[in-house]
Enzyme design. Sequence first.
Site, PDB file in Angstrom:
ATOM      1  N   ARG A  13      39.543  68.039  -0.977  1.00 51.73           N
ATOM      2  CA  ARG A  13      38.789  66.992  -0.270  1.00 51.73           C
ATOM      3  C   ARG A  13      38.434  65.840  -1.221  1.00 51.73           C
ATOM      4  O   ARG A  13      38.947  64.736  -1.100  1.00 51.73           O
ATOM      5  CB  ARG A  13      37.533  67.612   0.374  1.00 51.73           C
ATOM      6  N   ASP A  14      37.603  66.122  -2.219  1.00 50.12           N
ATOM      7  CA  ASP A  14      37.158  65.042  -3.114  1.00 50.12           C
ATOM      8  C   ASP A  14      38.336  64.510  -3.921  1.00 50.12           C
ATOM      9  O   ASP A  14      38.455  63.305  -4.169  1.00 50.12           O
ATOM     10  CB  ASP A  14      36.066  65.586  -4.054  1.00 50.12           C
ATOM     11  N   HIS A 205      27.423  68.902  -8.897  1.00 50.69           N
ATOM     12  CA  HIS A 205      28.686  68.256  -8.499  1.00 50.69           C
ATOM     13  C   HIS A 205      28.875  67.057  -9.428  1.00 50.69           C
ATOM     14  O   HIS A 205      28.401  65.953  -9.163  1.00 50.69           O
ATOM     15  CB  HIS A 205      28.556  67.816  -7.033  1.00 50.69           C
ATOM     16  N   HIS A 207      31.005  64.355 -11.509  1.00 50.18           N
ATOM     17  CA  HIS A 207      32.243  63.619 -11.792  1.00 50.18           C
ATOM     18  C   HIS A 207      32.264  63.365 -13.306  1.00 50.18           C
ATOM     19  O   HIS A 207      31.224  63.299 -13.955  1.00 50.18           O
ATOM     20  CB  HIS A 207      32.285  62.330 -10.969  1.00 50.18           C
ATOM     21  N   CYS A 238      35.221  58.945  -5.166  1.00 47.70           N
ATOM     22  CA  CYS A 238      34.797  58.509  -3.833  1.00 47.70           C
ATOM     23  C   CYS A 238      35.229  57.067  -3.617  1.00 47.70           C
ATOM     24  O   CYS A 238      34.950  56.201  -4.453  1.00 47.70           O
ATOM     25  CB  CYS A 238      33.276  58.629  -3.718  1.00 47.70           C
ATOM     26  N   ASN A 247      36.418  64.692 -10.423  1.00 51.68           N
ATOM     27  CA  ASN A 247      35.415  65.731 -10.641  1.00 51.68           C
ATOM     28  C   ASN A 247      35.720  66.429 -11.954  1.00 51.68           C
ATOM     29  O   ASN A 247      36.862  66.416 -12.424  1.00 51.68           O
ATOM     30  CB  ASN A 247      35.510  66.797  -9.538  1.00 51.68           C
TER      31      ASN A 247
HETATM   32  P1  HMG Z   1      30.754  54.062  11.835  1.00 46.94           P
HETATM   33  O1  HMG Z   1      31.879  53.089  11.871  1.00 46.94           O
HETATM   34  O2  HMG Z   1      29.365  53.535  11.653  1.00 46.94           O
HETATM   35  O3  HMG Z   1      30.787  55.044  13.103  1.00 46.94           O
HETATM   36  O4  HMG Z   1      31.059  55.128  10.737  1.00 46.94           O
HETATM   37  P2  HMG Z   1      30.647  54.864  14.614  1.00 46.94           P
HETATM   38  O5  HMG Z   1      29.889  56.053  15.101  1.00 46.94           O
HETATM   39  O6  HMG Z   1      30.155  53.480  14.971  1.00 46.94           O
HETATM   40  O7  HMG Z   1      32.170  54.986  15.080  1.00 46.94           O
HETATM   41  C1  HMG Z   1      33.162  54.044  14.711  1.00 46.94           C
HETATM   42  C2  HMG Z   1      34.531  54.654  14.938  1.00 46.94           C
HETATM   43  O8  HMG Z   1      34.700  55.791  14.085  1.00 46.94           O
HETATM   44  C3  HMG Z   1      34.739  55.157  16.365  1.00 46.94           C
HETATM   45  O9  HMG Z   1      36.126  55.027  16.662  1.00 46.94           O
HETATM   46  C4  HMG Z   1      34.407  56.628  16.257  1.00 46.94           C
HETATM   47  O10 HMG Z   1      35.028  57.416  17.247  1.00 46.94           O
HETATM   48  C5  HMG Z   1      34.981  56.944  14.885  1.00 46.94           C
HETATM   49  P3  HMG Z   1      36.706  53.770  17.480  1.00 46.94           P
HETATM   50  O11 HMG Z   1      35.985  53.788  18.806  1.00 46.94           O
HETATM   51  O12 HMG Z   1      36.366  52.536  16.663  1.00 46.94           O
HETATM   52  O13 HMG Z   1      38.197  54.050  17.545  1.00 46.94           O
HETATM   53  N1  HMG Z   1      34.346  58.112  14.281  1.00 46.94           N
HETATM   54  C6  HMG Z   1      35.024  59.189  13.863  1.00 46.94           C
HETATM   55  N2  HMG Z   1      36.333  59.485  13.854  1.00 46.94           N
HETATM   56  C7  HMG Z   1      36.679  60.686  13.331  1.00 46.94           C
HETATM   57  N3  HMG Z   1      35.795  61.570  12.844  1.00 46.94           N
HETATM   58  C8  HMG Z   1      34.485  61.305  12.839  1.00 46.94           C
HETATM   59  C9  HMG Z   1      34.059  60.064  13.374  1.00 46.94           C
HETATM   60  N4  HMG Z   1      32.845  59.498  13.524  1.00 46.94           N
HETATM   61  C10 HMG Z   1      33.040  58.307  14.080  1.00 46.94           C
HETATM   62  N5  HMG Z   1      33.628  62.196  12.347  1.00 46.94           N
HETATM   63  C11 HMG Z   1      30.901  57.265   9.681  1.00 46.94           C
HETATM   64  C12 HMG Z   1      30.150  56.152  10.419  1.00 46.94           C
HETATM   65  C13 HMG Z   1      29.865  58.138   9.011  1.00 46.94           C
HETATM   66  C14 HMG Z   1      31.713  58.050  10.706  1.00 46.94           C
HETATM   67  C15 HMG Z   1      31.829  56.585   8.645  1.00 46.94           C
HETATM   68  O14 HMG Z   1      31.044  55.794   7.830  1.00 46.94           O
HETATM   69  C16 HMG Z   1      32.570  57.586   7.820  1.00 46.94           C
HETATM   70  O15 HMG Z   1      33.451  58.272   8.323  1.00 46.94           O
HETATM   71  N6  HMG Z   1      32.210  57.671   6.536  1.00 46.94           N
HETATM   72  C17 HMG Z   1      32.804  58.662   5.659  1.00 46.94           C
HETATM   73  C18 HMG Z   1      32.914  58.157   4.270  1.00 46.94           C
HETATM   74  C19 HMG Z   1      33.455  59.226   3.398  1.00 46.94           C
HETATM   75  O16 HMG Z   1      34.120  60.146   3.836  1.00 46.94           O
HETATM   76  N7  HMG Z   1      33.157  59.107   2.089  1.00 46.94           N
HETATM   77  C20 HMG Z   1      33.612  60.054   1.108  1.00 46.94           C
HETATM   78  C21 HMG Z   1      32.965  61.403   1.217  1.00 46.94           C
HETATM   79  S1  HMG Z   1      31.347  61.493   0.485  1.00 46.94           S
HETATM   80  C22 HMG Z   1      31.691  61.699  -1.231  1.00 46.94           C
HETATM   81  O17 HMG Z   1      32.802  61.637  -1.646  1.00 46.94           O
HETATM   82  C23 HMG Z   1      30.537  62.053  -2.149  1.00 46.94           C
HETATM   83  C24 HMG Z   1      30.538  63.545  -2.517  1.00 46.94           C
HETATM   84  O18 HMG Z   1      31.752  63.946  -3.129  1.00 46.94           O
HETATM   85  C25 HMG Z   1      29.364  63.841  -3.461  1.00 46.94           C
HETATM   86  C26 HMG Z   1      29.340  62.907  -4.682  1.00 46.94           C
HETATM   87  O19 HMG Z   1      30.329  62.893  -5.446  1.00 46.94           O
HETATM   88  O20 HMG Z   1      28.348  62.217  -4.817  1.00 46.94           O
HETATM   89  C27 HMG Z   1      30.342  64.410  -1.253  1.00 46.94           C
HETATM   90 MG    MG Z   2      32.252  63.782  -5.222  1.00 47.60          MG
END
Ligand code: HMG
Ligand code: MG
Length: 284
Positions: A13-14, A205, A207, A238, A247
């Site tokens: 994933r990450d 966690h 990096h 990210c 990581n």
């Molecule tokens: P948004 O645009 O505000 O969402 O995104 P929305 O609710 O307004 O929906 C917009 C569109 O997204 C719609 O589709 C929804 O259906 C779709 P449209 O009508 O435009 O075709 N949608 C989805 N589609 C699939 N799966 C879903 C989903 N939800 C909405 N679950 C949202 C808000 C949170 C969804 C968006 O900002 C997002 O997906 N963000 C994810 C970002 C991400 O994955 N970042 C990396 C992971 S975190 C990380 O790496 C840190 C970590 O490793 C720890 C660390 O290192 O610190 C964990």
């Molecule tokens: Mg991470």
Amino acid sequence: MIDEVRIVEVGPRDGLQNISEPISTVQKKIYIDMLSEAGCSEIEVTSFVSPKWVPQLADAKDISASIQRNEHTTYTALVPNKKGLEAAMESGYRSVAIFTAASETFSQKNTNGSIEQNFERFEEMIPILEDNEIRVRAYISACWVCPYEGDICAESVIKVIQDLVDIGVHEISLGDTIGKATPNDVESLLKIILDNWSSQLFALHMHDTYNMATENITIGLGMGIRILDSSAGGVGGCPYAPGASGNISTETVLRVCDEQGFDTGIDVDKLKIAGEYIRSIIQQ
Ligand code: HMG
Ligand code: MG
């Protein structure tokens, strides 16, 4: 002292969410099956987030259907909201990871919502999680340094931890998202946290952008942390955290654990082959 360390393998994933050229679902399957075969106790397989935000993991459903699941491994999916949770459950997950941040700006950039809005999304998920007895781990990004706001104060982290404890999460992973926490920073925040909660609740966690992750996990182990996130091959980052690199590698965590007499249950040789495999694919 518990002499076992549980490694949460986050490479699929990450590690794969930030690569410039997406790799095929078949290549991901080979990597994940190798990790299962190496004896990883938990693998974060993918995320059910918006494919517009993270196109690299748009095959979440397909990869989840294609992997060979091993009964000794917990397979976890990262989910941001109810839509993602429902999709993960349809794909057979009994364990999910939710995510928020200790920094408002990071939360906004990563989830298009404030920390409070993240919790509103979690509130919608809670009845489903409880009714279906789904295990939940939660990430807090930017626990030490935020790519946008700089240093983060301990009070911000403590507040998010308390709010996560209040909604009943089973595990909290403390993220050094851009690898800027120093060993002193890690020690002082952990001291405050562990004065208030059991070390068993927390994972680190880290990096490894500035090569401090090894020392930082060593500090954590010394203070009683027994859950470490890492990625085979050290891949990771990210897309919404400028400057975030991989990581800490699972290979490094295994070496540190071995040196300090901790058992992880992972076959080092098999794990190394998985790491080499994914690095060779990503470098193509
Ligand atoms: P948004 O645009 O505000 O969402 O995104 P929305 O609710 O307004 O929906 C917009 C569109 O997204 C719609 O589709 C929804 O259906 C779709 P449209 O009508 O435009 O075709 N949608 C989805 N589609 C699939 N799966 C879903 C989903 N939800 C909405 N679950 C949202 C808000 C949170 C969804 C968006 O900002 C997002 O997906 N963000 C994810 C970002 C991400 O994955 N970042 C990396 C992971 S975190 C990380 O790496 C840190 C970590 O490793 C720890 C660390 O290192 O610190 C964990
Ligand atoms: Mg991470």
